[in-house]
Design an enzyme around this catalytic site. Structure first.
Site, PDB file in Angstrom:
ATOM      1  CG  ASP A  34       4.676  28.507  16.921  1.00 51.37           C
ATOM      2  OD1 ASP A  34       5.306  28.130  17.418  1.00 51.37           O
ATOM      3  OD2 ASP A  34       4.800  29.561  15.987  1.00 51.37           O
ATOM      4  CB  CYS A  73      10.403  25.609  16.045  1.00 54.01           C
ATOM      5  SG  CYS A  73       9.257  26.687  15.781  1.00 54.01           S
ATOM      6  CG  HIS A 127      12.879  23.611  12.448  1.00 53.62           C
ATOM      7  ND1 HIS A 127      12.503  24.623  13.204  1.00 53.62           N
ATOM      8  CD2 HIS A 127      13.784  24.421  11.491  1.00 53.62           C
ATOM      9  CE1 HIS A 127      12.908  25.719  12.991  1.00 53.62           C
ATOM     10  NE2 HIS A 127      13.734  25.532  11.906  1.00 53.62           N
ATOM     11  CG  ASP A 272       7.055  24.135  18.850  1.00 52.49           C
ATOM     12  OD1 ASP A 272       6.086  24.789  19.097  1.00 52.49           O
ATOM     13  OD2 ASP A 272       7.751  24.230  17.848  1.00 52.49           O
ATOM     14  CG  ASN A 273       7.513  27.718  20.488  1.00 45.33           C
ATOM     15  OD1 ASN A 273       8.314  26.868  19.696  1.00 45.33           O
ATOM     16  ND2 ASN A 273       6.534  28.446  20.207  1.00 45.33           N
TER      17      ASN A 273
END
Length: 451
Positions: A34, A73, A127, A272-273
């Site tokens: 994030d 994610c 994850h 990741d984003n």
């Protein structure tokens, strides 16, 4: 050159080449969670302290148009580990607690490199499946230390999200629970990464360092929070968490140098984003409806959105002696490109199915154009496609709560912030891109996990 005679056998020793120089390059992938596009000094921030991550960019290449494969994610990470679109990897969406994940018929990056003699380790956030057959040690990793789910308390290492019927402890060393209560998770990830380097300095290794910061809950040791007391409280928390990450990256690089490995190690860094604005980032009953601590550099949208703010992320890569310092690549790249790049560097064989990603080195050292004719995204009913300067987004969300336009066409060359909707002016472009987007989605649908 020195010739030694021992029991009738001539041993040829070279004083010019060490074992470290002769072996295949070490490969390190560092991923944050994030982190917004402008949450690095080298990407426009003027209020953070990230000298070590910025040092990777300065020593190698900075990607100005780098994308995550998803605005959330798990799908983004699935693309990293497979070189495929998330749908083709079997993880198109977030994963429920203790659920299956990455398709078992996909060869992970760790699997492929292990066959080439690499030692493999993952430290931090997994994850990608917490059911038995989906654990890191079953997916090509020799060593794992971290958490299986998408988030956890940074000090107790408990998982509290309402998606789970009850809280549970989620810190593991391989398949055994690890108890480190009171120790800050980012520090633990760095500690384990450094130890892995020390333990494997004689053999080539692939290390995936998956920091869970600055994902919520926004926990950090007080001394880092105090360092940024001049900032607004929401921004202060992000700055403090990223300062700990950056410190850890610096320690990893220092360990490489101490062990004489830095010149033979490839390091890739990305988020990741995009940065998140949801209220889960709050630590108290604050009056704001949205969290404003992340910095997406003025890009439209946040985590959860297929607008640029949700998917365009900071990224850089170093490889001493191969990538010239200060290189900038303005061609589009995407997370799934890392897999074929690392395989090519290692001389490893690709799987027996076609990858969606492409080797990055021609874009870096030969200044080639991107080999991607189009890039596509789908998340939670939102769709996006980029072709050249054009990007079409459908059924959009600005974040997890706010709806955006149903159809949005942007000219990213002139308007990377996606402020002007050109759909009405260029209906023929909308039609062409929509057709290509439909074709792409039909191609990935057969690989979606069954309900």
């Amino acid at each position: 050159m020195i010739l030694l005679k021992s029991t009738g056998v001539l041993l040829l020793l070279s004083t010019n080449f060490s074992c470290a120089q002769q072996k295949k390059p070490n490969l390190i992938l560092i991923v944050t969670d994030d982190q917004g596009y402008a949450d690095l000094e080298s990407f426009g921030s003027n209020d953070l302290e990230t000298p070590n991550i910025d040092g990777i960019a300065a020593a190698g290449v900075r990607f100005t148009q780098w994308y995550a494969n998803s605005p959330v994610c798990a799908p983004s990470r699935a693309a990293l580990m497979t070189g495929l679109y998330p749908h083709n990897a079997g993880v198109p969406d977030l994963l429920a607690p203790r659920s299956p994940g990455l398709s078992l018929n996909r060869v992970t990056l760790a699997d492929a490199l292990k066959k080439k003699g690499y030692q493999t380790g993952v430290f931090g956030k997994w994850h990608l499946g917490a059911a038995a057959d989906y654990l890191p040690n079953k997916r090509g990793f020799d060593e794992f230390f971290g958490h299986l789910e998408g988030t956890l308390d940074y000090f107790s290492h408990m998982y509290y999200l309402i998606r789970a019927p009850r809280p549970f402890h989620d810190l593991w060393r391989n398949t055994e629970e690890a108890w480190e209560e009171g120790n800050y998770m980012t520090h633990l990830i760095t500690r384990e990464a450094k130890q892995f380097i020390r333990n494997n300095k004689e053999e080539p290794f692939f290390m995936y360092v998956a920091y869970n910061a600055p994902h919520q809950p926004l926990h950090m040791p007080k001394k880092y929070l105090d360092r940024f007391s001049h900032l607004e409280p929401q921004r202060q928390r992000i700055a403090a968490m990223l300062a700990v990450v950056d410190e850890g990256v610096g320690e990893i690089i220092a360990q490489l140098k101490k062990d004489g490995l830095n010149d033979n190690t490839v390091v890739f860094f990305m988020s990741d984003n995009g940065g998140a604005n949801n209220t889960k980032n709050f630590l108290s009953n604050e009056p704001d409806q949205f969290f404003y601590g992340a910095n997406n550099g003025g890009l439209r949208g946040h985590k959860g959105s297929v607008f640029e703010g949700g998917i365009r992320v900071p990224a850089c890569m170093s490889w001493p002696g191969v990538i010239p310092p200060g290189t900038v690549v303005d061609e589009p790249g995407i997370g799934m490109d890392i897999y074929p790049t690392f395989l090519k560097i290692a001389g490893a064989e690709p799987p027996d199915y076609m990858l969606d990603g492409h080797d990055l080195m021609p874009r870096i050292n030969e200044r080639k154009k991107t080999p991607h004719d189009v890039l596509c995204w789908e998340y939670a009913g939102q769709y996006a496609i980029r072709k050249g300067k054009w990007k079409l987004s459908l059924n959009t969300m600005l974040d997890f709560r706010r709806e955006g336009p149903e159809v949005f066409l942007a000219d990213l060359k002139a308007d990377r912030e996606e402020t002007h909707n050109l759909a009405g002016e260029y209906p023929e472009v909308v039609k062409e891109l929509r057709t290509q987007l439909d074709t792409w989605y039909e191609s990935v649908k057969p690989n979606l996990p069954s309900e």
